[in-house]
Design a protein around this motif. Sequence first.
Motif, PDB file in Angstrom:
ATOM      1  N   THR A 185      25.591  38.874  37.154  1.00  0.00           N
ATOM      2  CA  THR A 185      26.987  38.588  37.488  1.00  0.00           C
ATOM      3  C   THR A 185      27.501  37.504  36.549  1.00  0.00           C
ATOM      4  O   THR A 185      26.949  36.396  36.515  1.00  0.00           O
ATOM      5  CB  THR A 185      27.130  38.132  38.947  1.00  0.00           C
ATOM      6  OG1 THR A 185      26.597  39.142  39.815  1.00  0.00           O
ATOM      7  CG2 THR A 185      28.596  37.889  39.284  1.00  0.00           C
ATOM      8  N   THR A 187      30.805  35.224  35.307  1.00  0.00           N
ATOM      9  CA  THR A 187      32.097  34.702  35.752  1.00  0.00           C
ATOM     10  C   THR A 187      32.708  33.880  34.622  1.00  0.00           C
ATOM     11  O   THR A 187      32.037  33.011  34.044  1.00  0.00           O
ATOM     12  CB  THR A 187      31.935  33.822  37.002  1.00  0.00           C
ATOM     13  OG1 THR A 187      31.278  34.572  38.025  1.00  0.00           O
ATOM     14  CG2 THR A 187      33.285  33.341  37.504  1.00  0.00           C
ATOM     15  N   SER A 192      35.251  37.972  37.399  1.00  0.00           N
ATOM     16  CA  SER A 192      33.820  38.217  37.546  1.00  0.00           C
ATOM     17  C   SER A 192      33.486  39.649  37.163  1.00  0.00           C
ATOM     18  O   SER A 192      34.309  40.565  37.343  1.00  0.00           O
ATOM     19  CB  SER A 192      33.359  37.960  38.986  1.00  0.00           C
ATOM     20  OG  SER A 192      33.482  36.583  39.312  1.00  0.00           O
ATOM     21  N   THR A 194      30.025  42.295  37.453  1.00  0.00           N
ATOM     22  CA  THR A 194      28.653  42.538  37.886  1.00  0.00           C
ATOM     23  C   THR A 194      28.104  43.732  37.129  1.00  0.00           C
ATOM     24  O   THR A 194      28.773  44.775  37.006  1.00  0.00           O
ATOM     25  CB  THR A 194      28.595  42.797  39.396  1.00  0.00           C
ATOM     26  OG1 THR A 194      29.107  41.653  40.084  1.00  0.00           O
ATOM     27  CG2 THR A 194      27.159  43.054  39.842  1.00  0.00           C
TER      28      THR A 194
END
Length: 503
Positions: A185, A187, A192, A194
């Motif tokens: 993940t 950010t 964000s 994933t």
Amino acid sequence: MPRPSPACPKLEAIAARHAHLLQSSSKKGLKQMLIGGGVVLYLVFSWWFFSIGHVLANANWGLAGTYLADWVSYEVRPEIAIAPDGTMAVSYQRNSPLGKNPDPEWVMLDKREVTRSIEAPAVATPAHRPTATSSFNFMAPSALLGAGSATEQAVATTRTEEVVTRAVIIYDRTTRIEIAGKLVTATHAGESLTMKLDGVESVAPQGPLPGWAIQKRPGEKVTLSFGFTGWAEIEGDEVSIRNRFFGWANFLFDTNSPYFGKSYGEVASLILSGDRIEPTRSNLSLAWDNILYNAEWQHLDVWTKMLQTIVMAFVGTLFASFIAFPLCFLAARNITPSRVTNQLVKRFFDFLRSVDMFIWALFFTRAFGPGPLAGISAIFFTDTGTLGKLYSEALENIDDKQREGVKSVGAAPIAVQRFGVLPQVLPVFASQALYFWESNTRSATIIGAVGAGGIGLKLWEAMRTNSDWENVAYMVLLILMVVFVFDSISNACRSRLMGGKAH
């Protein structure tokens, strides 16, 4: 009717004699428009001929920005390998700026011990050995194998090791990457992303890619760009982190120095009052030795090459001035009346200066081999031609009254040149020689890149690696400082010689 002014005929006569001064402003305006239009057409042609628009449109500005950032920063590169079972192992580049056992605060790891079973083959024990007298056997190889060895059985062993189960890499307050199992993940700037890894080679983003993430084809690696902060590459079995920090890492002490990782205060305390680190030398001597022989920055080698460049420029310019000085008298028409001699010497000057210094450097590198001698020769040949031409033109523009005055008192020809010519041209000669010395300090850097020695060769070697851009910036800054110093010295000397004010 008013009588015509008696001044009118005079004005008409003046207008007739100087008609070009009284042209209409419209003609002048048209001329200026034509000149402006020609300049615009030339610029448009240049834009088209050199495909400037295409070059600007296809330029990789992001890559250019990365190169510039590399000049003033360094990267720490942890590599996180992901096993098929989701556990991880973290390693750093071979010459990590963090030293041999890096443990940065911005890399947070969750670890645990696991016991794994490893199967190892048992040692084969022969069941039958052929007799020593047997030299040939008609049995098939498989039969021989079966007859000569026992059945191999795998032996299971267990091993306990520490593995990483979760890793969090914090770039800054808005940027971080978390790796847990086979999920990554990322950010950045409030967004964000994933990604799911298969532990082998495939990467599957879970959702649309933000602007700072690139995946060329489905399943391939994902590249994350965080600007000056750094970047990362996500592959199916590995996450490569590139965290960038402003400054030059380990500029004074490399990772092998006993002063590595210590603050300036700690280093000063060790040098001034600390116990000796090495019994055979003082801490000050050890610190200076560590700085000079810093494996990452190679200060002593860089300074030595810079000194070579300065010597190349000075010696080449000095020898060129010595040779050009007597030859310029033969090239000046008002000093040497022989036209044949004038033309031969001038054509010799043209030959020397028509071949660029860079080409002379290539030639002498082949002749003498790499080293400062090739650079000195290249500067000498080029500057002999250029200075000879400038000196001869200065001689041809002297005031003959001073020379005639000395000649009128019955002075010998040499005395006429000594007292009637040299006082006029010596300041000009010295000023031009000083300017070329200053200019050759820069030129010696360029010709050094082709093997002529000096800092140029060192600079080219650093650029070829495409990774040591901070070393390139260091050498460029050193060159700028040297050029600035010599420019100031040259300006001051020329100002005193010419009787003017330095600029």
